[in-house]
Design a protein around this motif. Sequence first.
Motif, mmCIF file in Angstrom:
data_model
loop_
_atom_site.group_PDB
_atom_site.id
_atom_site.type_symbol
_atom_site.label_atom_id
_atom_site.label_comp_id
_atom_site.label_asym_id
_atom_site.label_seq_id
_atom_site.Cartn_x
_atom_site.Cartn_y
_atom_site.Cartn_z
ATOM 1 N N SER A 10 0.919 -1.250 0.034
ATOM 2 C CA SER A 10 0.103 0.038 0.096
ATOM 3 C C SER A 10 0.971 1.267 -0.066
ATOM 4 N N THR A 11 2.044 1.457 1.031
ATOM 5 C CA THR A 11 2.842 2.431 0.907
ATOM 6 C C THR A 11 3.696 2.555 -0.405
ATOM 7 N N ALA A 12 3.967 1.663 -1.047
ATOM 8 C CA ALA A 12 4.716 1.828 -2.225
ATOM 9 C C ALA A 12 3.823 2.197 -3.350
ATOM 10 N N MET A 13 2.507 1.560 -3.328
ATOM 11 C CA MET A 13 1.673 2.029 -4.326
ATOM 12 C C MET A 13 1.472 3.552 -4.385
ATOM 13 N N ASN A 14 1.153 4.106 -2.925
ATOM 14 C CA ASN A 14 0.709 5.522 -2.722
ATOM 15 C C ASN A 14 1.822 6.385 -3.167
ATOM 16 N N ILE A 15 3.271 5.762 -2.818
ATOM 17 C CA ILE A 15 4.342 6.698 -3.497
ATOM 18 C C ILE A 15 4.295 6.756 -4.910
ATOM 19 N N ASP A 16 4.195 5.828 -5.704
ATOM 20 C CA ASP A 16 4.213 5.742 -7.162
ATOM 21 C C ASP A 16 2.949 6.562 -7.850
#
Length: 257
Positions: free
Chosen positions: A59-65
């Motif tokens: 979730s965090t990585a997707m939000n960053i992208d």
Amino acid sequence: MQNISNVKAVTPVIPSQDGQYLMLSITPKTDSNNPKTEKLVNNLRHLKIHGQKVLVTGSTAMNIDISEKLNSVLPKFLLIIVALAFVLLVFALRSLIIPLIAVGGFVLSIIATLGAITFTIQEGHFATLLHLPGKTAVLNFLPVITIGILFGLAMDYEVFLVRQIHEEYLKKPSDITSAVKIGLEKVGSAVIAAALIMITVFASFAFTDEIIIQSMGLALAFGVFADAFIVRLLLVPSLIILCGKANWNLPKWLKLK
């Protein structure tokens, strides 16, 4: 992995069916919206094991992208809106200077709104007063939503106000100051009432316990306040008075026959 901080737990390595990849799950000590979690993701993405780059999802990585992608196109999005608004206002108001003032004021309102959101939500100032949970990440699509909604409200107030000022100006072209004063007297109260209603509705979102709704309400409430009271009712009339007769000067090739 020993040099990576903010790690709570790491699962055993699981190979893929073809044996080309190894997968493991990392649990951070902080929640997904915490800046420390974002820092952990970035550190993992810069990590190399046996010369191979580490791929990170979640979730965090997707939000960053998503945030990086939205931020990269946000200036283009704002530029297209401003350019189209300027062209439409030129033909609607029969002026070059007033549309320029209108879109310039809108850009200032957006900058002020995004600055206020960063100051309150991301940096955590006035969190108790605004019923916010403290420092948290700004919703990645919040700037896009804010620009879209505030643009409609801002241009609505702009056309409503300038049309009235122009009507008064045509009655007495030699006195632009009186035209602005009378125009504000006739429609200013309506703009104020409409803005206060919108601000009240959006500000009430802050009393929920969902940070997404809180951030949207706070952004829109501050944006309407800045644009209606500072830009449309203060900046625009002042600049119209300063520009005088030049406000409605239009090149002949732009005038309708």
